[in-house]
Scaffold this active site. Structure first.
Site, PDB file in Angstrom:
ATOM      1  N   HIS A 177       0.845  -1.202   0.000  1.00 25.67           N
ATOM      2  CA  HIS A 177       0.000   0.000   0.000  1.00 25.67           C
ATOM      3  C   HIS A 177       0.875   1.244   0.000  1.00 25.67           C
ATOM      4  CE1 HIS A 177      -3.909   1.916   1.804  1.00 25.67           C
ATOM      5  NE2 HIS A 177      -3.292   2.744   0.988  1.00 25.67           N
ATOM      6  N   ASP A 182       0.929   2.726   3.708  1.00 27.53           N
ATOM      7  CA  ASP A 182       0.130   3.810   3.117  1.00 27.53           C
ATOM      8  C   ASP A 182       1.003   5.041   2.903  1.00 27.53           C
ATOM      9  OD1 ASP A 182      -1.935   5.243   2.018  1.00 27.53           O
ATOM     10  OD2 ASP A 182      -3.181   5.276   3.825  1.00 27.53           O
ATOM     11  N   HIS A 213       3.594  14.374   1.251  1.00 23.22           N
ATOM     12  CA  HIS A 213       3.162  15.739   0.958  1.00 23.22           C
ATOM     13  C   HIS A 213       4.299  16.681   1.350  1.00 23.22           C
ATOM     14  CE1 HIS A 213      -1.084  14.785   0.216  1.00 23.22           C
ATOM     15  NE2 HIS A 213      -1.008  13.962   1.243  1.00 23.22           N
ATOM     16  N   HIS A 223       1.700   5.148  -2.227  1.00 26.46           N
ATOM     17  CA  HIS A 223       1.329   6.164  -3.211  1.00 26.46           C
ATOM     18  C   HIS A 223       2.630   6.815  -3.693  1.00 26.46           C
ATOM     19  CE1 HIS A 223      -3.043   6.268  -2.072  1.00 26.46           C
ATOM     20  NE2 HIS A 223      -2.543   5.828  -0.924  1.00 26.46           N
ATOM     21  N   GLY A 235      -2.014  12.381   4.915  1.00 31.56           N
ATOM     22  CA  GLY A 235      -1.105  11.367   4.387  1.00 31.56           C
ATOM     23  C   GLY A 235       0.271  11.508   4.988  1.00 31.56           C
ATOM     24  N   LYS A 268      -8.814  -0.976  -6.886  1.00 27.87           N
ATOM     25  CA  LYS A 268      -8.947  -0.176  -5.665  1.00 27.87           C
ATOM     26  C   LYS A 268     -10.239   0.640  -5.752  1.00 27.87           C
ATOM     27  CE  LYS A 268      -8.047   2.340  -1.963  1.00 27.87           C
ATOM     28  NZ  LYS A 268      -6.831   3.173  -1.833  1.00 27.87           N
TER      29      LYS A 268
END
Length: 440
Positions: free
Chosen positions: A61, A305, A309, A63, A324, A148
């Site tokens: 998981h 996860d 940022h 990003h 996040g 997803k």
């Protein structure tokens, strides 16, 4: 006499039935022998005495924000962080600047990792209300780990929140679907109740327990009705974990390292906006329930996860704070430290972070130290004590919520398909990552 490309000698091998000292022989990127290989002819021999050899650990998981803004994150930087942190594969989410929702975008992303990724990658495809008819074909494409579904808290058009659309998604295809499970209607109804500029802990009060619990109850009813297996991502509440026990025929469970190691209100008081994530960090009773679920086998996978940022976005007043946290580089050290603290065994860690992701997603030849499997290894020194610091993080954002956290247990080598890509904090060779193969 048998010749090998690589022999890992004298290591403590973490296998499903326990830990045993043995050598591993590698040829053409695969494990071909496990045993006593002291006299074997090999191009390279690495002495692993005093170290534990784990099957390559997987973060299911992440990003990586690619395509997106490389000043925040990218496949090269994110996968550097992965291998520096001991991971041999990551599964990347579809909510990028160009959402991965059709074959063209998937192909572009899959082809774009060549020469850029330091580890192997699986790709999620995103469900939208307009691509439901395509999902059955998309989930069978090479390199796709899962569909997803953002049933709450999404960006762009990646929101499928109503029951009829969710039912249609479940009826198109057959592989396990992964869900962000928060109830969108409750989220939007509660948002006006909170004043702007309030304390960061309001994040968990807005996205409260019922928001997550209601979302998961709805999804379980639909999964049971349609017979479509569901993987509930980042389960964050004691209530969900208790409820999901009655749905093991259709449900599997992911936890995040943050929900195992951070709690409210302390995290918000200490970290401010750097504790804001979705679902939120919650009170200690939920942390306790998460560890109980790890112990009794309820949990199938653990992920980070990883969602970087820039600092400016994390330091904005709530609720404008970007949600996040970074995590791909710190996942393994943080979980090894939990082993050192006695919260789980190394064999259970491997079950959650190698065998579990391989089983839940259907990854081929990943997740075990066994003949015929990919020669992916996470080699760790359980006696090594080291402090995580922001200056170690290679993501361009340059921060981690675990800055200052001392861990006992540290990854010292990462090997991807027989190639040593990290040793003692040094990246070696060049990016060799490939799409992970999944059972169709």
């Amino acid at each position: 006499m048998t010749a090998y490309d690589l022999v890992l000698a004298n290591g403590q091998l973490v296998r499903p039935w326990g830990i045993e000292q043995a050598d591993i022989g590698v040829r053409d990127g695969h494990i071909v022998a496990i045993g006593d290989l002291r006299t074997a002819v090999t191009a390279e021999r690495i002495d692993c005495a005093g170290l534990h050899v784990l099957p390559g650990l997987i973060d299911p998981h992440v990003h990586l924000r690619d395509p997106g803004d490389p000043a925040i994150e990218s496949i090269p930087d994110g996968t550097k962080g992965a291998v520096l942190g001991g991971l041999t594969a990551v599964f990347d989410m579809p909510n990028t600047a160009e959402s991965v929702i059709n074959n063209l975008r998937l192909t572009r992303k899959r082809d774009g990792i060549k020469g850029r990724s330091w580890c192997d990658i699986g790709f999620y495809v995103g469900a939208t209300k307009t691509n439901i008819a395509e999902l059955a074909a998309l989930e069978e494409e090479p390199g796709v780990c899962a569909v997803k579904v953002f049933a709450g808290s999404s960006t762009g058009d990646l929101l499928v929140e109503d029951d009829e659309s969710l039912r249609r998604v479940m009826l198109n295809g057959r592989r396990r679907i992964c869900y962000h499970s928060e109830d969108e209607e409750r989220l939007q109804a509660r948002k006006p109740l909170f004043a702007e500029g309030g304390p960061y802990r309001l994040h968990m009060e807005w996205r409260d327990v019922e928001c997550a619990y209601l979302g998961t109850r709805r999804l379980m009813a639909l999964a049971r009705e349609t017979g479509r297996p569901a993987h509930i991502l980042h389960v964050s509440t004691a209530e969900e974990l208790a409820y999901l026990r009655d749905f093991r025929d259709v449900a599997s469970v992911e936890l995040l390292v943050n929900h195992l190691t951070q709690s409210a209100p302390e995290a918000y008081e200490r970290l401010g906006g750097y504790a804001v994530m979705n679902p939120p960090i919650r009170e200690q009773r939920h942390v306790d329930a998460a560890w109980a679920a790890v112990a009794d086998g309820m949990v199938d996978t653990i992920g980070s996860d990883h969602a970087p940022h820039p600092k400016a976005a994390k330091e904005r007043p709530w609720p404008a704070t970007a949600s996040g946290l970074t995590g791909v580089q710190t996942l393994v050290p943080m979980m090894l430290d939990q082993v050192s603290q006695g919260r789980l065994s190394l064999t259970r860690l491997v079950d959650l972070m190698a065998a579990g992701p391989a089983r839940i997603y259907g990854a081929v030849a990943k997740g075990r130290l066994a003949a015929g499997y990919d020669a992916d290894f996470t080699i760790v020194d359980m006696g090594r004590k080291r402090t995580i610091t922001n200056d170690w993080i290679v993501s361009p954002c340059g921060w981690t919520p675990f800055d200052g956290q001392t861990c006992q247990g540290w990854p010292v080598m990462t090997i991807v398909r027989g190639q040593l890509v990290m040793r003692e904090d040094e990246l070696l060779g060049k990016p060799i990552g490939q799409p992970v193969r999944f059972r169709s």
